[in-house]
Design an enzyme around this catalytic site. Sequence first.
Site, PDB file in Angstrom:
ATOM      1  CB  CYS A   1      49.124  16.931  58.334  1.00  0.00           C
ATOM      2  SG  CYS A   1      50.193  17.543  59.676  1.00  0.00           S
TER       3      CYS A   1
ATOM      4  CB  CYS B   1      45.897  17.924  62.700  1.00  0.00           C
ATOM      5  SG  CYS B   1      46.834  17.910  61.146  1.00  0.00           S
TER       6      CYS B   1
ATOM      7  CB  CYS C   1      11.017  19.734  70.086  1.00  0.00           C
ATOM      8  SG  CYS C   1       9.717  20.505  69.097  1.00  0.00           S
TER       9      CYS C   1
ATOM     10  CB  CYS D   1      12.946  22.447  66.386  1.00  0.00           C
ATOM     11  SG  CYS D   1      12.650  22.565  68.169  1.00  0.00           S
TER      12      CYS D   1
ATOM     13  CB  CYS E   1      21.170  -1.713  57.491  1.00  0.00           C
ATOM     14  SG  CYS E   1      22.365  -2.206  58.750  1.00  0.00           S
TER      15      CYS E   1
ATOM     16  CB  CYS F   1      18.054  -4.629  66.541  1.00  0.00           C
ATOM     17  SG  CYS F   1      16.992  -5.439  65.317  1.00  0.00           S
TER      18      CYS F   1
ATOM     19  CB  CYS G   1      27.849 -13.859  74.422  1.00  0.00           C
ATOM     20  SG  CYS G   1      27.740 -13.203  72.726  1.00  0.00           S
TER      21      CYS G   1
END
Length: 1108
Positions: free
Chosen positions: A747, A770, A844, A847, A930, A943, A959
């Site tokens: 803030c 906050c 479930c 729900c 997406c 993915c 990688c």
Amino acid sequence: MSSSPASVQMDEARRRAQSLLSSSGSAQEVKADVQTMATIELPLSEKYRHVSAEVMLKENSAGRNKQEVLESLNRFIKALSILEKYGCNLTSPTRPRYWRSVKHNNPVFRTTVDAIKGGRRVLYLYGYTNQQVDGLSFPDEVEDPDTEKVAAVTLEVMTLRTEVDMIVKGTHPHLEHFKEIIPSVIPKAQMVTDSVAKLPVEEKKQQQQQQQGDKPLILPLPPKPALVPKPSTGSAAVSGCSLCGGDASLFCSSCDNPHFCDACDDLFHRHPNRASHKRDKLQQTKQNTCTICGISAVHARCATCLQRLCLKCDKLYHSHPDRKGHNRTITTPAKTSSPSLSPWECSHCTTVNEMRAVLCTTCERPRLATAVSTVLESTMSLPASPNAEWQCKSCTVMNQGSSILCEVCERPRLATRPPVSSDMSILRSLSDAKQWTCQFCTFANTKASTVCEMCNMSPKDSGGLSLPQSLQQTPCGPKDRPQPKPRVNLELKRQKTMKEDGLALVRHIREAEQRGISPEEVYAALGACGGSNVNPCDWLTSELPHLLDEICAMAASVQLNYKMGRVGTQPVLERDGGESEKSGPTSIGDSMKLSRAEAKLAWLKTGGETDKAVRELLRDRKEKMKELHSLGFQDVAQCEEALRQSGGEMQGALSLLQRPLLEAFHQRIWTAQPEPPIDPAHPDKQRTCRRLLALYDLPSWGRCELVLSLLQEPGVSYSLEDVVQAVKESHDRDFIRRLLNNECPICLSIFPRSKMQSLTSCQCSVCLECFKAHFTIAVRDKHIRDMVCPSCCEPDINDPEKLDSYFSTLDIQLRDCLEPEVYDLFHKKLTEHALMKDPKFMWCCHCTSGFINEGDQLKVTCLSCHKSFCAQCKKPWEPQHQDVSCEQFQLWKRENDPEYQRQGLAGYLRDNGITCPHCRFQYALTKGGCMHFSCSQCRYQFCSGCNNPYHKTKCKPDCSLNCLHAHHPRDCLFYLRDWEPPRLQAFLQRSGVEFNTDPSNGAQTDECGVMEQKDEGGQQVDSPCGIKTQPGQAGLCDKHYREYLVSLINAHSLDPALIYDLNEVIRACERYQVDVQRGEGEEDNAYQARLLKKLMEVPLGEKVPRNK
């Protein structure tokens, strides 16, 4: 119930012993009654009412021979002794702390009570009826044991132990009752002998008692056959004692003429039934033992002192200078007869022991010890505490509690007092010419003298400690042997007097406690009463006030005389009997004002001595007046009056003296006007600082001035409480300013440090408002993984180690910050997050509840909404799914369910929606759009086409991507969605897979109705696609029709590399890091075939959904 004399005696002895045992719990008090009950001639069924004596004897007397049976009975006796102790503990007024339970792992219990048969049955009779894991205990509803029943069972246990002990030692008078139970131990000849072992004189007494109807019938204790052997008829000549085997001095005609020595006669005829027996002296034919020690054989005869002495006694006795010239004649010692092997009876517990035993096998007391001396000796030998001072029983010197030996006589701490008139000790002390110890003052004399150098006392001067007649040179003939005179035990007499005085003092103290009088007052009153018979409590009530007034008057008189200068020396205090007595505080003219309370304290402090009390009273008053003067109160009259009114208490006197000084302050405090707030700009700076010290507890005056200076700075908006809190932490002005000026990153407002909140995972600090708002929104609307710092979004929740430590600290901070309902929701989400780690946890589909499924059936019912679904495919449960696999059920639904057919491929895509690979939560959504999907339950990012995870940085060493990425396989929708529908259809036709091009009957054809997850206003919302459909695409939009075709490719595990062109093959090989180096002069077809072969060696995606 039989009414025979034996039964009547048994009932009377049992009733008397049960009453004693139930009230005292002491086994010693009922020993005589137990012995009487054990020797009464009654069958076991009539003698024992609670304990199955016959059954227990049969069960615990097993053995192949007599020796094994005796060993079994000895174990049985030990177990009965332990059971007897359990019973005595329950009936004792001071029961042990853990009386309610008996532990099986107790080694004593395991080797004794638990080693016999029937031991636990006795404990059950005591009341231990509750079976525990580690033992037995009383029921919880039982507060106290039934002492009457426990006492009855304990008496029978003691009686049975006594009888078995007599059976083992062969002294039981009625063995015929046990011939059928333990025949291997009881010979027939002994049963016949024991059955007729009753003395004729005692039988005659029994007949006389039966003829007297007004007196109760008491059967005497039958004598043991081994204790009273029948001597040969003839003259009563000197022979061995029937009990100990020593020289006999008399015989008893009432006991069939057995011979006794003096000691055994005293023990044997101490019994009430044998106290009236008539004993006659034996003819002294020959004296074979020493006249001093009475043990060793005669070595020499002294014609001067007419003594028969052994070798050691002769050497010691005639070493005295006055007796060195005596004429002695050496004689040959006569051979003493071998001692008898007859047993002896303990005078304390009446147990019959073997002849060679020195101590009793039951109570471990010496052979010739009496019951009274043993008890007194045991009480004297117990020290008060290990660290308390102890008095030597030999020389009466007080020693330190840590010492083991006496500092003077060097005897052990627990050693008993030696006999004062011991013949042998006197002989040794007289024979030692170098050093001997006086019996009166314990002084060690180093010179050969007949009197002590310290006290001038001689051993001959003591009346109570006189030398024996054998050392006093009193001639006596061999026929006129002096009879031993009864000796008065001075120690017992002293202890008896101390006991009586102590009991009297205890009675006075108890009476005083009931009347509200302290023990110190009772002790002082006893000293003031003197030897009169006046009750000290009555004296304290009637005479003490007058005595206290007299003490006050005497003290005031002494003080007045001192002031008038009439005391040249120390005043002598005398009690003036003619002085008038006043009932209150005494004041003589201008003399000192004293109170009864002060006089009483001085009188108690001096132990009741009046003169000392007067001096003590004046001394205390002088010290108190001096202390009051040092505190600033100089008015002597006011100080004395305050001390008189407060009874000599300094706190009360100070209150009385300070009350006038604080009157104005009290009037201002108790006014009805409210306290005005502190004004930093008030002109009276000292008054403001004093108020700060009183209200805020600042450590010093300088801190108060610092607070005022900070509040008076221009342009500041600090509150007084914030500045005070900062000043308490430090006195540095710059540091305090930093504490008071902290910007909230949320803030952007300025707050003091005390109103900022920070997390342990980072260095950020936000204001309390906050902090509360951020975590309230995160708990209500977001996932548990979103509860991170609102400023830096730390820590990384995906790290399990950081997750546990972070939430444990966050729970403490949110407890006082959030509302109760929000805090409960936080705990619920935290619990679900922990349960999701369980492989049996499932969500479930009807729900949002989750639970752990312990069963292995396909049909699962939610515990919250009570609706059922399939545990494998997570679809709502239908009866057609029973005993059918999920794939077969889906196929049946496509062919027979009209609603499913109406939805067409949209329903197919919904049923084959997205399943989170981390928490297995299913979403009825398509994979189009997406491909980066975030699970709303566990925040797992993956993915939706191949289920591989998304990474924000490098996921492995080889990688090359350091951004948000995922490694998709070549059959993932991420790559195949870029293919046109005709190419996908051609690939399916080539592979022989059927696909739909027309919509199903009744399906919506103008807009695509496939459900998607969309981002609307920063929120993830599920809504229909809504894009226009194209002809020939089965009523779906182009995006979802491609997804439908790719799902068929994945369901049949088709490899799309078969229809790759050369560029696609090269790009796929580069993704899989396959060498794409082209050979020199290699044609395109050969190059493509070689790369395709290497690419086909790489398997398809392992996590790609392949539902049919």
